[in-house]
Design a protein around this motif. Structure first.
Motif, PDB file in Angstrom:
ATOM      1  N   PRO A   1       4.533   7.457  -3.986  1.00  0.00           N
ATOM      2  CA  PRO A   1       4.798   8.278  -5.190  1.00  0.00           C
ATOM      3  C   PRO A   1       3.766   9.395  -5.357  1.00  0.00           C
ATOM      4  O   PRO A   1       4.125  10.518  -5.724  1.00  0.00           O
ATOM      5  CB  PRO A   1       4.692   7.255  -6.331  1.00  0.00           C
ATOM      6  N   ARG A   2       2.492   9.080  -5.058  1.00  0.00           N
ATOM      7  CA  ARG A   2       1.445  10.104  -5.162  1.00  0.00           C
ATOM      8  C   ARG A   2       1.707  11.232  -4.170  1.00  0.00           C
ATOM      9  O   ARG A   2       1.591  12.414  -4.495  1.00  0.00           O
ATOM     10  CB  ARG A   2       0.072   9.492  -4.857  1.00  0.00           C
TER      11      ARG A   2
ATOM     12  N   GLU B   1       0.837  -1.211   0.000  1.00  0.00           N
ATOM     13  CA  GLU B   1       0.000   0.000   0.000  1.00  0.00           C
ATOM     14  C   GLU B   1       0.869   1.258   0.000  1.00  0.00           C
ATOM     15  O   GLU B   1       0.606   2.210  -0.734  1.00  0.00           O
ATOM     16  CB  GLU B   1      -0.944  -0.012   1.213  1.00  0.00           C
ATOM     17  N   TRP B   2       1.946   1.239   0.808  1.00  0.00           N
ATOM     18  CA  TRP B   2       2.844   2.406   0.838  1.00  0.00           C
ATOM     19  C   TRP B   2       3.506   2.615  -0.522  1.00  0.00           C
ATOM     20  O   TRP B   2       3.744   3.745  -0.936  1.00  0.00           O
ATOM     21  CB  TRP B   2       3.896   2.249   1.941  1.00  0.00           C
ATOM     22  N   MET B   3       3.830   1.520  -1.213  1.00  0.00           N
ATOM     23  CA  MET B   3       4.464   1.648  -2.529  1.00  0.00           C
ATOM     24  C   MET B   3       3.546   2.365  -3.509  1.00  0.00           C
ATOM     25  O   MET B   3       4.002   2.995  -4.462  1.00  0.00           O
ATOM     26  CB  MET B   3       4.835   0.262  -3.088  1.00  0.00           C
ATOM     27  N   GLU B   4       2.251   2.247  -3.278  1.00  0.00           N
ATOM     28  CA  GLU B   4       1.279   2.930  -4.135  1.00  0.00           C
ATOM     29  C   GLU B   4       1.045   4.361  -3.642  1.00  0.00           C
ATOM     30  O   GLU B   4       0.878   5.292  -4.433  1.00  0.00           O
ATOM     31  CB  GLU B   4      -0.022   2.102  -4.138  1.00  0.00           C
ATOM     32  N   ILE B   5       1.048   4.544  -2.315  1.00  0.00           N
ATOM     33  CA  ILE B   5       0.742   5.850  -1.712  1.00  0.00           C
ATOM     34  C   ILE B   5       1.908   6.830  -1.879  1.00  0.00           C
ATOM     35  O   ILE B   5       1.718   7.994  -2.245  1.00  0.00           O
ATOM     36  CB  ILE B   5       0.433   5.674  -0.196  1.00  0.00           C
TER      37      ILE B   5
ATOM     38  N   ALA C   1       3.598  16.591  -2.110  1.00  0.00           N
ATOM     39  CA  ALA C   1       4.491  17.390  -1.258  1.00  0.00           C
ATOM     40  C   ALA C   1       5.615  18.050  -2.069  1.00  0.00           C
ATOM     41  O   ALA C   1       6.426  18.776  -1.521  1.00  0.00           O
ATOM     42  CB  ALA C   1       5.084  16.503  -0.168  1.00  0.00           C
ATOM     43  N   ARG C   2       5.652  17.752  -3.367  1.00  0.00           N
ATOM     44  CA  ARG C   2       6.675  18.316  -4.263  1.00  0.00           C
ATOM     45  C   ARG C   2       8.086  18.039  -3.745  1.00  0.00           C
ATOM     46  O   ARG C   2       8.940  18.927  -3.660  1.00  0.00           O
ATOM     47  CB  ARG C   2       6.474  19.821  -4.455  1.00  0.00           C
ATOM     48  N   LEU C   3       8.307  16.775  -3.376  1.00  0.00           N
ATOM     49  CA  LEU C   3       9.630  16.393  -2.872  1.00  0.00           C
ATOM     50  C   LEU C   3      10.614  16.259  -4.020  1.00  0.00           C
ATOM     51  O   LEU C   3      10.235  15.831  -5.115  1.00  0.00           O
ATOM     52  CB  LEU C   3       9.544  15.052  -2.133  1.00  0.00           C
TER      53      LEU C   3
ATOM     54  N   ASP D   1      12.457  12.287  -1.556  1.00  0.00           N
ATOM     55  CA  ASP D   1      11.603  11.148  -1.873  1.00  0.00           C
ATOM     56  C   ASP D   1      12.256   9.854  -1.378  1.00  0.00           C
ATOM     57  O   ASP D   1      11.634   9.042  -0.684  1.00  0.00           O
ATOM     58  CB  ASP D   1      11.381  11.131  -3.394  1.00  0.00           C
ATOM     59  N   ARG D   2      13.536   9.679  -1.714  1.00  0.00           N
ATOM     60  CA  ARG D   2      14.261   8.462  -1.285  1.00  0.00           C
ATOM     61  C   ARG D   2      14.306   8.359   0.225  1.00  0.00           C
ATOM     62  O   ARG D   2      14.118   7.301   0.800  1.00  0.00           O
ATOM     63  CB  ARG D   2      15.701   8.491  -1.821  1.00  0.00           C
ATOM     64  N   ALA D   3      14.572   9.487   0.899  1.00  0.00           N
ATOM     65  CA  ALA D   3      14.720   9.469   2.354  1.00  0.00           C
ATOM     66  C   ALA D   3      13.398   9.120   3.043  1.00  0.00           C
ATOM     67  O   ALA D   3      13.362   8.302   3.966  1.00  0.00           O
ATOM     68  CB  ALA D   3      15.244  10.823   2.846  1.00  0.00           C
ATOM     69  N   VAL D   4      12.309   9.719   2.586  1.00  0.00           N
ATOM     70  CA  VAL D   4      11.031   9.465   3.253  1.00  0.00           C
ATOM     71  C   VAL D   4      10.576   8.033   2.973  1.00  0.00           C
ATOM     72  O   VAL D   4      10.004   7.360   3.830  1.00  0.00           O
ATOM     73  CB  VAL D   4       9.949  10.520   2.863  1.00  0.00           C
ATOM     74  N   ARG D   5      10.905   7.536   1.788  1.00  0.00           N
ATOM     75  CA  ARG D   5      10.582   6.156   1.436  1.00  0.00           C
ATOM     76  C   ARG D   5      11.346   5.186   2.344  1.00  0.00           C
ATOM     77  O   ARG D   5      10.779   4.232   2.876  1.00  0.00           O
ATOM     78  CB  ARG D   5      10.961   5.919  -0.031  1.00  0.00           C
ATOM     79  N   ALA D   6      12.641   5.468   2.544  1.00  0.00           N
ATOM     80  CA  ALA D   6      13.456   4.606   3.407  1.00  0.00           C
ATOM     81  C   ALA D   6      12.917   4.627   4.841  1.00  0.00           C
ATOM     82  O   ALA D   6      12.845   3.590   5.509  1.00  0.00           O
ATOM     83  CB  ALA D   6      14.912   5.078   3.386  1.00  0.00           C
ATOM     84  N   TYR D   7      12.529   5.832   5.289  1.00  0.00           N
ATOM     85  CA  TYR D   7      12.013   5.968   6.653  1.00  0.00           C
ATOM     86  C   TYR D   7      10.731   5.156   6.829  1.00  0.00           C
ATOM     87  O   TYR D   7      10.603   4.369   7.775  1.00  0.00           O
ATOM     88  CB  TYR D   7      11.769   7.450   6.980  1.00  0.00           C
ATOM     89  N   VAL D   8       9.777   5.334   5.902  1.00  0.00           N
ATOM     90  CA  VAL D   8       8.499   4.611   6.006  1.00  0.00           C
ATOM     91  C   VAL D   8       8.745   3.110   5.957  1.00  0.00           C
ATOM     92  O   VAL D   8       8.221   2.348   6.781  1.00  0.00           O
ATOM     93  CB  VAL D   8       7.527   5.059   4.884  1.00  0.00           C
ATOM     94  N   MET D   9       9.584   2.661   5.021  1.00  0.00           N
ATOM     95  CA  MET D   9       9.813   1.225   4.859  1.00  0.00           C
ATOM     96  C   MET D   9      10.514   0.612   6.078  1.00  0.00           C
ATOM     97  O   MET D   9      10.380  -0.582   6.334  1.00  0.00           O
ATOM     98  CB  MET D   9      10.611   0.945   3.579  1.00  0.00           C
TER      99      MET D   9
END
Ligand code: HEC
Length: 105
Positions: free
Chosen positions: A79-80, A73-77, A85-87, A92-100
């Motif tokens: 990128p949108r 679900e996060w993988m879909e959420i 947030a206009r990252l 983008d990479r950092a917030v993705r790593a944090y969430v994962m």
């Protein structure tokens, strides 16, 4: 303290959806060395991700509890929401790593 102050403070807390208005746990759990080792990500990258999560991802809504959604679900959420947030790519990479690092399913 005047009533207006109390009401003002309460509404700021409500607007920010902060637990007790003093902590972002558990919406944005702290990064520890153990978390970084388990996630196999540099701790600085995770700290950067948490900063994005707690500042940029709360511009339109409260920070969501990460385990509420699955990895898929996060993988879909994400990128949108990175678009919302206009990252830039690094953010983008950092917030993705944090969430994962905090997904549980
Ligand atoms: C410009 C406003 C805005 C920003 C900034 C924003 N969001 Fe959202 N977010 C929304 C809106 C609007 C929705 C609900 C509608 C939708 O899903 O598009 C939403 C929904 C969500 C949801 C619920 C799941 C879903 O698909 O609806 C999650 C989780 C989420 N956002 C996480 C984030 C994260 C993480 C960030 C930071 C990278 C972020 N949001 C930044 C506007 C924003």
């Amino acid at each position: 303290m005047r009533i207006a102050h109390v009401v003002g403070y309460a509404s700021i807390c409500a607007a920010l959806h902060l637990a007790g208005c003093g902590s972002l746990e558990p919406s944005a759990p702290a990064v520890t060395p153990a978390v970084a080792v388990a996630a196999r990500v540099d701790i600085g990258e995770l700290e950067h991700g948490r900063l994005i999560y707690t500042t940029r991802c709360v511009e339109c809504h409260a920070a969501e509890r990460i385990p509420r959604y699955s990895r898929a679900e996060w993988m879909e959420i994400l990128p949108r929401m990175a678009d919302e947030a206009r990252l830039n790519d690094a953010q983008d990479r950092a917030v993705r790593a944090y969430v994962m690092a905090f997904v549980t399913r």
